[in-house]
Every structure is written in C-alpha cells, then in structure tokens.
Write a protein that holds these residues in place. Structure first.
Motif, PDB file in Angstrom:
ATOM      1  N   VAL A 180      32.542 -28.657  40.888  1.00 60.34           N
ATOM      2  CA  VAL A 180      31.792 -27.991  40.555  1.00 60.34           C
ATOM      3  C   VAL A 180      33.115 -27.783  39.363  1.00 60.34           C
ATOM      4  O   VAL A 180      32.999 -26.863  38.262  1.00 60.34           O
ATOM      5  N   LYS A 181      34.062 -29.053  39.270  1.00 60.42           N
ATOM      6  CA  LYS A 181      34.779 -29.059  37.783  1.00 60.42           C
ATOM      7  C   LYS A 181      34.679 -30.657  37.286  1.00 60.42           C
ATOM      8  O   LYS A 181      34.185 -31.528  38.236  1.00 60.42           O
ATOM      9  N   LEU A 182      34.808 -30.730  36.125  1.00 62.17           N
ATOM     10  CA  LEU A 182      35.208 -31.780  35.237  1.00 62.17           C
ATOM     11  C   LEU A 182      36.397 -32.126  34.641  1.00 62.17           C
ATOM     12  O   LEU A 182      36.820 -31.503  33.646  1.00 62.17           O
ATOM     13  N   SER A 183      36.730 -33.584  34.995  1.00 61.67           N
ATOM     14  CA  SER A 183      38.528 -33.651  34.200  1.00 61.67           C
ATOM     15  C   SER A 183      37.704 -34.777  32.512  1.00 61.67           C
ATOM     16  O   SER A 183      36.713 -34.264  32.616  1.00 61.67           O
ATOM     17  N   TYR A 184      38.906 -34.559  32.317  1.00 59.33           N
ATOM     18  CA  TYR A 184      39.076 -34.751  30.894  1.00 59.33           C
ATOM     19  C   TYR A 184      38.147 -36.348  30.780  1.00 59.33           C
ATOM     20  O   TYR A 184      37.211 -36.546  29.891  1.00 59.33           O
ATOM     21  N   ASN A 185      38.650 -36.758  31.313  1.00 59.66           N
ATOM     22  CA  ASN A 185      38.638 -38.579  31.664  1.00 59.66           C
ATOM     23  C   ASN A 185      37.577 -38.548  32.021  1.00 59.66           C
ATOM     24  O   ASN A 185      36.539 -39.933  30.823  1.00 59.66           O
ATOM     25  N   ALA A 186      36.703 -38.071  33.044  1.00 61.99           N
ATOM     26  CA  ALA A 186      35.409 -38.140  33.247  1.00 61.99           C
ATOM     27  C   ALA A 186      34.534 -37.783  32.385  1.00 61.99           C
ATOM     28  O   ALA A 186      33.111 -38.410  31.602  1.00 61.99           O
ATOM     29  N   PHE A 187      34.916 -36.429  31.443  1.00 59.55           N
ATOM     30  CA  PHE A 187      33.969 -35.833  29.655  1.00 59.55           C
ATOM     31  C   PHE A 187      34.087 -37.396  28.509  1.00 59.55           C
ATOM     32  O   PHE A 187      32.499 -37.842  28.430  1.00 59.55           O
TER      33      PHE A 187
ATOM     34  N   ASP B 275      34.833 -40.906  29.829  1.00 56.20           N
ATOM     35  CA  ASP B 275      34.024 -42.076  29.539  1.00 56.20           C
ATOM     36  C   ASP B 275      32.710 -41.526  29.066  1.00 56.20           C
ATOM     37  O   ASP B 275      31.572 -42.721  28.780  1.00 56.20           O
ATOM     38  N   GLU B 276      31.709 -40.741  30.058  1.00 51.50           N
ATOM     39  CA  GLU B 276      30.403 -40.441  30.075  1.00 51.50           C
ATOM     40  C   GLU B 276      30.221 -39.656  28.438  1.00 51.50           C
ATOM     41  O   GLU B 276      28.809 -40.904  27.689  1.00 51.50           O
ATOM     42  N   LEU B 277      30.840 -38.912  27.348  1.00 51.26           N
ATOM     43  CA  LEU B 277      30.185 -38.953  26.427  1.00 51.26           C
ATOM     44  C   LEU B 277      30.393 -40.205  24.944  1.00 51.26           C
ATOM     45  O   LEU B 277      29.458 -40.312  24.647  1.00 51.26           O
ATOM     46  N   SER B 278      30.999 -41.266  25.878  1.00 47.43           N
ATOM     47  CA  SER B 278      31.373 -42.336  25.261  1.00 47.43           C
ATOM     48  C   SER B 278      30.518 -43.523  25.513  1.00 47.43           C
ATOM     49  O   SER B 278      30.131 -44.224  24.360  1.00 47.43           O
ATOM     50  N   LYS B 279      29.862 -42.792  26.535  1.00 42.01           N
ATOM     51  CA  LYS B 279      28.146 -43.790  26.558  1.00 42.01           C
ATOM     52  C   LYS B 279      27.035 -43.191  25.922  1.00 42.01           C
ATOM     53  O   LYS B 279      26.766 -43.765  25.284  1.00 42.01           O
ATOM     54  N   ILE B 280      27.331 -41.763  25.256  1.00 40.54           N
ATOM     55  CA  ILE B 280      26.332 -41.239  24.737  1.00 40.54           C
ATOM     56  C   ILE B 280      26.610 -41.402  23.075  1.00 40.54           C
ATOM     57  O   ILE B 280      25.223 -41.496  22.614  1.00 40.54           O
ATOM     58  N   HIS B 281      27.346 -41.084  22.437  1.00 41.02           N
ATOM     59  CA  HIS B 281      27.431 -40.987  20.978  1.00 41.02           C
ATOM     60  C   HIS B 281      28.849 -40.924  21.359  1.00 41.02           C
ATOM     61  O   HIS B 281      30.170 -40.797  20.712  1.00 41.02           O
ATOM     62  N   PRO B 282      29.716 -42.888  20.792  1.00 38.16           N
ATOM     63  CA  PRO B 282      30.847 -43.320  20.741  1.00 38.16           C
ATOM     64  C   PRO B 282      31.822 -42.334  20.250  1.00 38.16           C
ATOM     65  O   PRO B 282      32.933 -42.133  20.103  1.00 38.16           O
ATOM     66  N   SER B 283      31.574 -42.753  18.644  1.00 36.77           N
ATOM     67  CA  SER B 283      31.572 -41.672  17.890  1.00 36.77           C
ATOM     68  C   SER B 283      32.114 -40.542  17.897  1.00 36.77           C
ATOM     69  O   SER B 283      33.430 -40.136  17.627  1.00 36.77           O
ATOM     70  N   HIS B 284      31.022 -39.352  18.499  1.00 36.52           N
ATOM     71  CA  HIS B 284      31.769 -38.167  18.511  1.00 36.52           C
ATOM     72  C   HIS B 284      32.647 -37.948  19.547  1.00 36.52           C
ATOM     73  O   HIS B 284      33.255 -36.946  20.005  1.00 36.52           O
TER      74      HIS B 284
END
Length: 569
Positions: A349-356, A358-367
């Motif tokens: 039900v929640k997402l930690s910043y580290n998990a967020f 890590d996943e965003l880095s896979k999609i758009h590293p610069s952002h």
C-alpha cells in the motif's frame, strides 16, 4: 442615493481624454469600449487619444498603488490569498480546544473573508434581533483575525477601502476630473460613498448610456432535454454560417463551466471539415490547477513533499506516474503507466523512496537523478514564498520543463500563465511568514486553483460560445441562448452563511436575495435582447426525471414557441 448624469457615446468622445476615466463592471466591457471608441473615431483622425478605460477592480488597485507611493510608511496591503491564510490561522487558534473543529478550514476561510468584506462593501448593519449563532462565531473569529493583522501591521481589503476613501476626501489622492460608469447592475454602498467623495472633491460622475438596437426577430424553442437542445443549437449555428459566411454568431450557455468538456467534443466532431472547423471559441476559463500540464507538475511536487515524510501511499505515486506530461514524452509516459499498473496489482500500500528511485532510474536515469537532487533541495526547513518559488523553478529546470509536452499556441500561453502565477505567489513573501514545504505547496495549489486561465480568442472565430456574464459587451449577427429555465434566470440567491439574511436583504447585497437576483437577471435579459438582430431562446423540458419550467422572462414570447425536432446525432 446619488443619481449620476446620463452620458451618450458622442458626449463621452467630447470629454478631454487625459482627464477622463471610464470604469466598467468587468474586463469584457472594458475591451468592448476600447474597440467601440476606436471604430467611432478611426475615420476622423489618424492618432487617437482614448480616455483611461478599466474595470472597477483595476481602478481600485490603481488607487491603492498610488497611495502606497505617497505614503512611505503605509502598512502591508494583503491580497485575497494572504487574507484567507490569516483567517485560517485565526480559526486554528480559536478552535484548537474545540471538540468539533471545522472540517474544511480553507472553505471556511474563504466564506469568512467574504463576509468581512461584504460588511464594508455593502454597509451591512446587523441589528440585535438579527444576531444568530453563525454571526456570533464570525465576530469572535474576526476579532482573532484582526489581532493577527494589527501585530504585523497590515491592511486587508476593508481597511484599504476605508483608507482610500479617506485619502481622496483629504486630498491626498486626486480623483479624475471625469468618471464615467458602464455596466453596473447596482452600486454597493461603498462604491456609492467613494464616488460621492470624488464628486465632493471636484469630479464629475456620469452613467454611460449605449443606444443599441433591440432584436428584430425573437424565437423560442422547447427541447426534450439539454443534449437535444445543444445539438440543435450547434446545427443551427452551422446552417446559419453557411447561409451568411460573413456573419458572427454566439451560443450562450448558462452552465458553460460545467458543459465545456462535452461542448468541445461535440464541436470537434460536428464541425470537422465544415465551414466552422477551428472557427469556434469557448470563452470559459479553468483554474490553472486543472490544466494537464500544471496538474502534472503539482502531482510530482506533491511526491517530493511526501517522500520527505517517509514512504508514500500508492495513490499519490500513481497520480504522479499517470500525470507526467510536464517532463516525459509519450514513450516514457507509457512505461510509467505500466509501472503504475504493476504497483496496483501488488499487495503493498506504500512505496519507499529507495524503491521509487531504483525503478525510475531504470526508466529514465537523468530524471531519476533530477528527482534525487530535488529531494535534497526540498528540505523540510521553512522558507519564504519567494524562496519556495525559486525552489520550484530550479526543480522544473532540472526536469527540462516542459520536456515532452507539445507547445502549441494554447500550451505556450499556459506555460506563460503558470510562470506569471509563480511570480504572483512570490509576492506573498512580504505578507506571510516562512512556511514549511507541505504548507507552502498547499498554499501554492490553492493559489493555482484560484487563478483562472483562458486561451486567447483567435481573430478568425465566427462562433463564440459564452456564458451569461459574458453576453454584455458583445455584439453579433445572431445569438442562441440555451438552458433558459426558471432556476437559471433569475438564479437562486446565494447569501453569505455568516451574515444574517435579513441584514443582507436590508443592505440590498447583490446575489444574496431573490430581489437582487431578479434585478440582475432583468438587466442580463435586456442585454441579450440587444446583442443581435436575431435572438433565439431555448429551454429543456427534462433533466433526468426532473421536470423543468421555462424562465419567466420568456413568457411574453411563448405564444409562438416551437418544439425542437430530433437531430441526426
């Protein structure tokens, strides 16, 4: 009550422009008068000197600015946003020990601030036998509010209004030699006093009378429902323009704010590859916070604040992932949407910043790196509004705002309006204390929610879709007014809940009583009848299972009314 001298358009043109100020009830009328005066004199002279033309609120603000320059130690003048913020502080202080605190402090602050202004604007006097619990609570909360302003010190709108009147009376502010009024359905007690003070100090005040021809043809139609009515009106507009290619047409929709999305879809569908394709304009503004570009910015800003406080609920994360227009192109938005789908199908039900991260880095590293930098910048320390605006701008720059967003004409104007809104928010710097990230962003969202944006009207438009308030000041060849039921014209009165209704009725507060609504509706209907040679009225018979009645203003024309036929759509 002082009755001002009637003035014709010709007589207005003979007044010295440098000594004349034309004050209109709204901005549309101001634009209309500039165009009218230019048309009237363009054939006579090459260089035209026009009087100062502005809405009443702009004139009031101009007087305040002039007084600020002349009075060096003048207290801070709070704008509406700052006033509402101090009302919330007063409420929180007064109700901190209450067992039943107000559910929506922001909404209560807006109503309380309005009640406070109405008392001064309309000269409302509450008698002893009219006092009720709501007014008693209002008086207690106002005392707390005024103590906060006295400690600054600062002036709110009612105090500023009193000071401006006194400054003109004492000769500190010079009123125009000639003041011309246009479009006022009624003058408030304060407006009346202010103009009387101007007269006492040498001004001459006039009421501009525009002689416009009444409609030569008036038609009335009854529809089964609002959908059939709207389709018929649009088909009528298309057929009229086909017969009269050089003419201008208007469609008046009373609930335009609500109907605009459906209207846009119908206009795009029905007028594609016709003479009206891209030749129409809907004159309705929406709060900046409701536009996709700004909404996506706020969703990611809110995510930055939430991650400062720990793990974030998936609803807030999903809101950001599905609203990413401000920085991601269509390819990356699809990947973010797939990520959102994966999160929703999981059990967390929640997402930690580290998990967020890590996943965003896979999609758009610069952002992902930009988000990390912004997290560090958006520390929880308190900053002034101007400092927060700088943080917002740096964050947007790190995301290459507005990357991936199609900058057509409307979106370009939207970006400019958003930038102006940030500048306006920074003005609160001297009015409010330093704020934390969460409170500052909430206030910024509220500011954007109260800032309206509407794209500029293209010059080639032949079909205007407007609301009832926009009809005055417009002139067309044919007008169709839809939805004219008995609860639309006149509208249902809307008195302020914190002031006794009897007190508001005695002061003739506009829109607070059925009598004032009828007076307003009468002048609106007259404006409609003088807006075009051909005027068509229509009203629906049903809304769901509710039976609707026509407006009483249509009664003289019902003998020849017709029933709308079903359309092909």
């Amino acid at each position: 009550m002082t009755v001002f001298t009637p003035l014709s358009l010709t007589e207005l043109s003979s007044l010295p422009p440098t000594q004349t100020t034309l004050i209109t009830a709204n901005n549309r009328l101001a634009m209309f008068m500039k165009k009218l005066l230019l048309q009237q004199r363009a054939a006579d002279v090459k260089v035209i000197s026009l009087p100062t033309i502005m809405p009443y609120k702009a004139w009031f603000q101009q007087l305040a600015t002039t007084l600020n320059f002349q009075q060096v130690e003048m207290p801070i003048v709070l704008n509406e946003m700052a006033q509402q913020w101090y009302w919330r502080q007063a409420l929180q202080t007064a109700l901190k020990n209450s067992d039943e605190p107000l559910v929506n402090m922001a909404a209560a602050a807006v109503s309380l601030n309005q009640a406070h202004s109405l008392e001064t604007e309309w000269g409302i006097e509450v008698r002893a036998d009219e006092v009720n619990p709501e007014y008693t609570a209002f008086c207690e909360w106002r005392q707390q509010y005024q103590q906060l302003l006295a400690a600054l010190p600062a002036w709110d709108t009612p105090v500023l209004a009193t000071q401006l009147q006194q400054a003109i009376q004492e000769g500190k502010l010079k009123a125009p030699a000639h003041i011309v009024l246009l479009g006022f359905y009624s003058l408030s007690a304060y407006q009346q006093r202010l103009l009387e003070v101007c007269i006492a100090n040498g001004s001459k005040v006039y009421q501009l009378v525009l002689h416009r021809e009444k409609a030569q043809s008036i038609e009335v139609y009854r529809a089964e429902d609002s959908y059939q009515e709207m389709l018929s009106a649009l088909m009528w507009a298309a057929q009229y323009i086909q017969r009269n290619p050089t003419h201008k047409v208007a469609l008046v929709v009373p609930d335009l704010q609500h109907s605009a999305p459906q209207l846009r879809r119908l206009l795009t569908l029905m007028f594609k590859d016709t003479v009206l394709d891209q030749q129409w304009h809907i004159a309705v503004g929406r709060p900046l916070s409701e536009w996709g570009l700004v909404r996506s910015v706020l969703a990611w800003f809110r995510l930055l604040v939430r991650f400062q406080q720990g793990a974030v609920v998936l609803a807030d994360v999903g809101n950001a992932l599905l609203n990413a227009e401000f920085a991601f192109d269509s390819y990356y938005r699809e990947r973010l949407a797939m990520w959102d789908c994966t999160l929703r199908s999981g059990t967390s039900v929640k997402l930690s910043y580290n998990a967020f991260s890590d996943e965003l880095s896979k999609i758009h590293p610069s952002h992902a790196q930009a988000f990390q930098t912004s997290i560090d910048t958006w520390s929880m320390k308190k900053r002034t509004c101007a400092e927060w605006v700088q943080v917002y701008q740096e964050t947007l720059k790190s995301f290459s705002f507005p990357s991936g967003f199609s900058l057509n004409s409307i979106n370009y104007q939207l970006c400019q309006a958003f930038e102006q809104a940030m500048k306006a928010f920074s003005v609160l710097d001297e009015m409010l204390p330093a704020l934390g990230a969460d409170e500052a962003l909430s206030l910024f969202e509220q500011h954007l929610g109260q800032t309206m944006f509407q794209g500029q009207r293209p010059a080639n438009v032949v079909l205007d879709i407007v609301g009832l308030y926009e009809i005055e000041g417009g002139q067309w060849d044919a007008v169709w007014v839809s939805g004219l039921t008995d609860n639309v014209l006149p509208q249902i009165s809307n008195p302020n809940p914190y002031l006794p209704i009897r007190s508001q009725r005695r002061a003739h507060v506009m829109h607070a009583t059925p009598e004032s609504e009828m007076a307003w509706a009468t002048q609106v209907f007259e404006a409609i009848l003088h807006s075009a040679p051909l005027v068509v009225f229509s009203y629906p018979s049903l809304k769901g299972e509710e039976i609707l009645r026509h407006s009483s203003f249509l009664s003289p024309y019902l003998a020849t009314q017709k029933k709308l036929a079903n359309t092909a759509y």
